[in-house]
Enzyme design. Structure first.
Site, PDB file in Angstrom:
ATOM      1  N   GLU A 174       0.834  -1.188   0.000  1.00  0.00           N
ATOM      2  CA  GLU A 174       0.000   0.000   0.000  1.00  0.00           C
ATOM      3  C   GLU A 174       0.877   1.249   0.000  1.00  0.00           C
ATOM      4  O   GLU A 174       0.402   2.354   0.233  1.00  0.00           O
ATOM      5  CB  GLU A 174      -0.951   0.008   1.198  1.00  0.00           C
ATOM      6  CG  GLU A 174      -0.262   0.005   2.544  1.00  0.00           C
ATOM      7  CD  GLU A 174      -1.172   0.492   3.663  1.00  0.00           C
ATOM      8  OE1 GLU A 174      -1.498   1.676   3.661  1.00  0.00           O
ATOM      9  OE2 GLU A 174      -1.547  -0.328   4.515  1.00  0.00           O
ATOM     10  N   CYS A 215      -3.396  -3.023   4.388  1.00  0.00           N
ATOM     11  CA  CYS A 215      -2.512  -4.081   4.868  1.00  0.00           C
ATOM     12  C   CYS A 215      -2.920  -5.473   4.397  1.00  0.00           C
ATOM     13  O   CYS A 215      -2.284  -6.461   4.753  1.00  0.00           O
ATOM     14  CB  CYS A 215      -2.468  -4.063   6.395  1.00  0.00           C
ATOM     15  SG  CYS A 215      -2.064  -2.445   7.046  1.00  0.00           S
ATOM     16  N   HIS A 275      -2.814  -9.762  12.121  1.00  0.00           N
ATOM     17  CA  HIS A 275      -2.205  -8.542  11.602  1.00  0.00           C
ATOM     18  C   HIS A 275      -1.971  -7.630  12.800  1.00  0.00           C
ATOM     19  O   HIS A 275      -2.873  -7.424  13.611  1.00  0.00           O
ATOM     20  CB  HIS A 275      -3.126  -7.849  10.598  1.00  0.00           C
ATOM     21  CG  HIS A 275      -2.702  -6.440  10.305  1.00  0.00           C
ATOM     22  ND1 HIS A 275      -1.473  -6.149   9.777  1.00  0.00           N
ATOM     23  CD2 HIS A 275      -3.315  -5.242  10.502  1.00  0.00           C
ATOM     24  CE1 HIS A 275      -1.352  -4.837   9.656  1.00  0.00           C
ATOM     25  NE2 HIS A 275      -2.458  -4.266  10.089  1.00  0.00           N
TER      26      HIS A 275
END
Lengths: 475, 475
Positions: B87, B121, B251
């Protein structure tokens, strides 16, 4: 994995949306003070669609997805994967796919895999491959995939400006498709080049080296064709030539490059001693047989002669794909699929059993040549119904021709709007068809709000607002 | 499709690269005038890696891919697909994948499918799924897939700044993998929200609503867990609970959220009457059983009690994954795989036959919970060799701790460099290990040039230059 569970995976259904606003290339030529025929004959283009300030790649996606689901009567719950291909960046982190999720959240379906795929005009092909592979994988859950290609191509003032365009295409993916992949025949060519790119992050306009990009395109075509032919020969045990495909569909930044590309394939077939190249043509091409690769890309004479000798085959195998790219312009990721839609529009009654070879190109660069086999399908997922839904003639006829001055004014306005916050659009939907989504405003936190033009009157426009804190649960 | 030809598709090999430059959170706290423990206990972070002006997501990708190919002795010709998740936008059209193609072009391999996948993400997980699906699809050509997750997370001055980080991870994909997908157990949750996004195109910094993003993360976790459990039960015929997985990997934007997440899973198991929640804990949680969803996300008391009662399970099933995310910070797409690499580093000798459940989250938002099964593999593709190659301890030990002042100075410089052209870097590679790629200059056309720090001395640095007009042909 679910061995042998699925077959003929491919495109079940398609729809296309393009802005109803366009500028004529002939008028633009005159406005720009370009020599007569520079855009119409030199580029081979007729018309160029563009987004006014109320449309963008997100609104076009919402419009085309809603339309596809309605017209083929697909329940949003039946979609298990949604992928977007685009190179028009409105947000560098949040995918366009998440905006489209609003349609699915409404029906309680949030279990939808897939995000955005990015590499210039190739992103849609990457998204398509990803969706098809998902259906063939062990993680497939039996639902449909949905691919959206959406782009708005705009250029700074100068020679590239007439090569813009805008459109969104949606394709439904599943097994037993009327448009299925011949997945073993595939040639890919990817390398690192700076032919067209978007490094100036604050500007919507790309940096383009037109001459280099054209050479890269033709080199990539050669490389993909070689790879495609070698895989065909490996699996079919015979040489591939142009005559083995009924149509070729190219990514079309402008029609002239498509003309050059087909001539290049023909020259490849000549060099490979293919019987498709007849004696007369063979004699005319002989003088070029010793050119090095580089020389052959630069030779205007080769270009001219090969286009001339391949003209009858161009008319038969390419011409039917050129309608929408000539009328709309470069739609980036949607361009090749709009060309494919043109073949369906022009030839839907005769496509059964035919093979269509596709060449997808994205600067930077990535490119693949691949093959579709067309066959009967069950209503609503059959070729003639796809042609009906695409409704190309009516969509083209209903467009509004805008004077070049107003087109240029729009682009000027959009230069200020790009990456901006805290503004309202005119909300002028007078030129939009009922059912079209449009941008209403961007708030002080850059959040974008869209509405849908009512099917009866604009005041019934349904607002898709952000629903923070009320995430629907699909389970 | 090649029915039943492949099994146990997954990760064959991994490598990780992170910048050797880092700032300590305790020092940053003091420098920022934050209350003591705000970053170290409040966020749960220890250290934060960052790119100096000679490194970026492209150089880190070149470094980690070169390293993986060398250390596992994989011929670049054996790669048939390469996908990047990121990203961190350096170019809005040209994919990071095309820069990495330089490594493959060198060996004459340009037939490499795949582009970049984008959604915050989550892009790396999308790329991983795409590569795995390709191996299971009819278009697979028998070669390996390669996934690269690469990001540099930087924030404007303010409370989010200590949640940065930087790393690149490469994963080799193929059948008979020591880390294979249990592909039927998968729960996805995607919706449209503005919790973290990057609409200011000229700035590298995101717009973040920290509170909203945390709530979105926990809601997405709940939804994915429900979906995951229901699929598990459908295929296994029994209820899933925390006890069915040996480790959970989340994450990790910052460790505190991982602590909250596991407590949330535990609370879910309590609500589902799972036997994993013992009598004592059940009694403590009972007071929260009637909270609405929204109330439960806001209740500090529930957060505290659920973390406390699930602490022994956190230590057993989560703690081993927290090393790299705590030491490096948020690596965006690489974050979850760095957490996974931490489990391999800490537990490689005991992982055979174990199940690891992963939760991938990308703002905007997209999220999936999925499951790995670990098993023996053949050298070099086995767990203990992966641990050796990852070489986590040595890489952490060799880092250089940079004073907060210099970190802040670097970010200031990079604010001017972002999207800029026509500059040279310092070319100071003194802190980089041999074999590391670095940025040399960006020319007046925004073209970026990288070099590799020599394995003997820096002057032998090999320059990867643009090779326009000499596209290698892989066939």
């Amino acid at each position: 994995m679910d061995s042998g569970k699925v077959k003929d995976v491919g495109i079940l259904a398609m729809d296309i949306y393009f802005p109803p606003t366009c500028v004529q290339q002939e008028a633009l030529e005159a406005h720009d003070g370009a020599s007569k025929g520079k855009y119409t004959i030199g580029l081979g283009q007729e018309c160029m669609a563009f987004c006014t300030e109320v449309e963008d790649v997100i609104s076009m996606s919402l419009t085309v997805v809603t339309s596809l689901l309605e017209k083929y009567q697909v329940d949003p719950k039946q979609i298990g994967r949604l992928e977007v291909g685009s190179e028009t960046v409105i947000d560098k982190s949040k995918s366009i796919k998440t905006w489209i999720m609003q349609i699915f959240e409404e029906s309680g379906n949030t279990d939808v895999e897939g995000v955005d795929s990015t590499n210039a005009c190739y992103g849609g092909t990457a998204a398509l491959f990803n969706c098809v592979n998902w259906v063939e994988s062990s993680s497939w859950d039996g639902r449909y995939g949905l691919v959206v290609c959406t782009d708005s191509a705009v250029y700074a003032e100068g020679p590239a400006r007439p090569t813009g365009g805008a459109a969104a295409i949606a394709m439904l993916i599943g097994p037993n498709a009327p448009i299925s992949f011949e997945s073993k025949f595939r040639g890919t060519h990817m390398t690192h080049v700076y032919d067209f790119y978007k490094p100036n992050l604050a500007s919507e306009y790309p940096v383009v080296d037109g001459k280099l990009s054209q050479t890269c395109y033709l080199m990539a075509l050669d490389s993909c064709y070689k790879c495609f032919c070698s895989k065909f020969e490996k699996f079919e045990g015979k040489q591939f030539s142009i005559s083995d495909a009924d149509y070729f569909v190219f990514h079309s930044p402008y029609n002239k490059l498509v003309q050059k590309s087909f001539a290049r394939l023909y020259f490849n077939d000549y060099l490979r001693n293919s019987s498709v190249v007849e004696k007369d043509a063979r004699e005319k091409l002989e003088q070029f047989s010793n050119l090095t690769g580089d020389e052959s890309y630069q030779s205007r004479e080769l270009e001219k002669v090969s286009q001339q000798v391949s003209k009858p085959l161009y008319d038969a195998k390419i011409q039917p794909s050129t309608l929408l790219p000539k009328q709309i312009g470069n739609m980036y990721t949607a361009s090749i699929y709009a060309a494919f839609a043109s073949v369906i529009h022009n030839k839907y009654s005769t496509l059964m059993g035919q093979r269509i070879v596709m060449f997808s190109y994205g600067s930077g660069l990535s490119s693949t040549m691949f093959s579709f086999k067309l066959q009967d399908g069950q209503h609503p997922f059959n070729i003639s119904n796809i042609a009906t839904v695409l409704n190309v003639s009516e969509k083209l006829e209903k467009r509004h021709v805008i004077p070049p001055e107003n087109f240029v004014e729009t682009l000027k306005l959009m230069e200020h709007r790009y990456g901006a916050k805290d503004f309202e659009t005119s909300k002028d939907t007078s030129l939009l068809s009922p059912g079209t989504f449009y941008l209403v405003n961007v708030d002080s936190m850059y959040r974008r709000y869209y509405a849908k033009k009512g099917t009866e009157e604009a005041t019934s426009a349904k607002s898709f607002s952000v629903k923070n804190g009320s995430l629907a649960n699909g389970h």
